[in-house]
Motif scaffolding. Structure first.
Motif: not given
Length: 344
Positions: A5, A9, A27, A29-30, A44-46, A48, A59, A62
């Motif tokens: 995690t 951002t 938001l 990102f993982k 990378s996966h985003s 909310y 998201n 994305a």
């Protein structure tokens, strides 16, 4: 699935489907590990996170992380990416139906690949081959009936022009290095045909490859039998007498040039006696349209006749030819010896 995690951002006010109203959301990102055909890729996966209820919300702006994992897999394996496939088809104004017909699989399958589905190894090879102008030219000619006359002729013109351009850099260098002093008994009364030289090499190396010593003899027999059949050589190459048999003159440069341009690749083969051989392998299908019917018959005959011969076998076989017996070391070999060729 491992996840790392990161700090939020960006904050924004968005509709939360759980709260059923506008809420403040972070938001997040993982990094997620995705497995694709047994290999793991970090993507990378985003998403909310609602600051009110803590719910996670996709998201939708994305990229799909699985699509990204497929992209990384294609990059690693050298597979054709969807956009490159779309650009290729659009370049030649081919419909999905036309291209899939030429490739031998359904338009639905091709559409799936263009939309991100991961192609099979076999289908990727077919796609890569088709994207070579010389290979596509052959496919278009073979499938003439699926095109209108106007489209067929336009494709031929475009592909002929591209093939000529591709040959240009190779041809100029090879032509400059090889003997093209004139048409004579030593050229088989044919001018130097660089495109045929290239495609003959690709053809002879297109099954399981060919060791350089054997390949030199396959070139010799193709030209000399071709001369016997049609009173001119196929390639216009000059041949000389060397210890391992008749070989094309100054031919190491040709192999080096084709290796440099990735037309062929090379594996080293080690033998128990310490000898290291060079096995050349084609990186694309040969463009057989450069040969006439008699030439095609000859090169197919030569490849079939010698397919089970080792380099030693074909060397010893060539040493029995008059073309070799009656010439001395480094002496040019006249095509007039073709009438005595044993391989018939």
């Amino acid at each position: 699935m491992n996840m790392l995690t990161k700090e939020p951002t960006m904050k924004s006010t968005r509709v939360c489907p759980y709260c059923e109203g506008l809420t403040s959301q972070d938001l997040i990102f993982k990094e997620e590990a995705y497995k694709v055909r047994g290999e793991t890729f970090e993507v990378s996966h985003s998403f909310y996170v609602c600051s009110t209820c803590g719910g996670e919300i996709d998201n939708l702006e994305a990229p799909d992380p699985l699509d990204e994992a497929y992209k990384l897999y294609r990059d690693k394996k050298g597979f054709v990416q969807p956009q490159k496939l779309i650009d290729f088809r659009n370049k030649y104004e081919l419909t999905q139906k036309e291209l899939s017909h030429m490739l031998g699989f359904g338009a639905v399958t091709l559409s799936r690949y263009e939309n991100g589905a991961l192609q099979s190894d076999a289908h990727n090879v077919a796609l890569e081959m088709a994207m070579q102008p010389s290979s596509l030219l052959m496919l278009v000619k073979k499938n003439k009936g699926i095109f209108s006359t106007e489209k067929f002729e336009a494709l031929l013109e475009q592909l002929d022009r591209e093939c000529e351009s591709i040959y240009c850099s190779s041809s100029n260098e090879i032509y400059r290095q090889l003997d093209h002093s004139g048409i004579s008994e030593f050229s088989g009364y044919s001018k130097l045909q660089v495109n045929k030289i290239i495609e003959l090499i690709v053809f002879m190396c297109s099954l399981s490859g060919a060791l350089k010593t054997k390949l030199n003899k396959l070139m010799f027999y193709s030209d000399f039998i071709g001369f016997k059949k049609q009173t001119r050589s196929i390639t216009g190459l000059h041949y000389v007498h060397l210890p391992y048999g008749p070989v094309p003159n100054n031919f190491d440069f040709v192999y080096a040039q084709l290796l440099k341009e990735n037309i062929i690749s090379k594996d080293e083969v080690c033998y128990p006696n310490g000898y290291v051989g060079e096995n050349f392998i084609s990186n694309r299908e040969p463009d057989l349209s450069v040969f006439n019917e008699d030439e095609l018959e000859v090169i197919n005959f030569v490849r079939e006749k010698f397919k089970d011969f080792t380099s030693t076998d074909i060397t010893e076989y060539s040493h029995k030819e008059k073309a070799y017996l009656e010439t001395s070391n480094k002496e040019a070999i006249s095509y007039n010896y073709s009438k005595y060729i044993e391989a018939q």
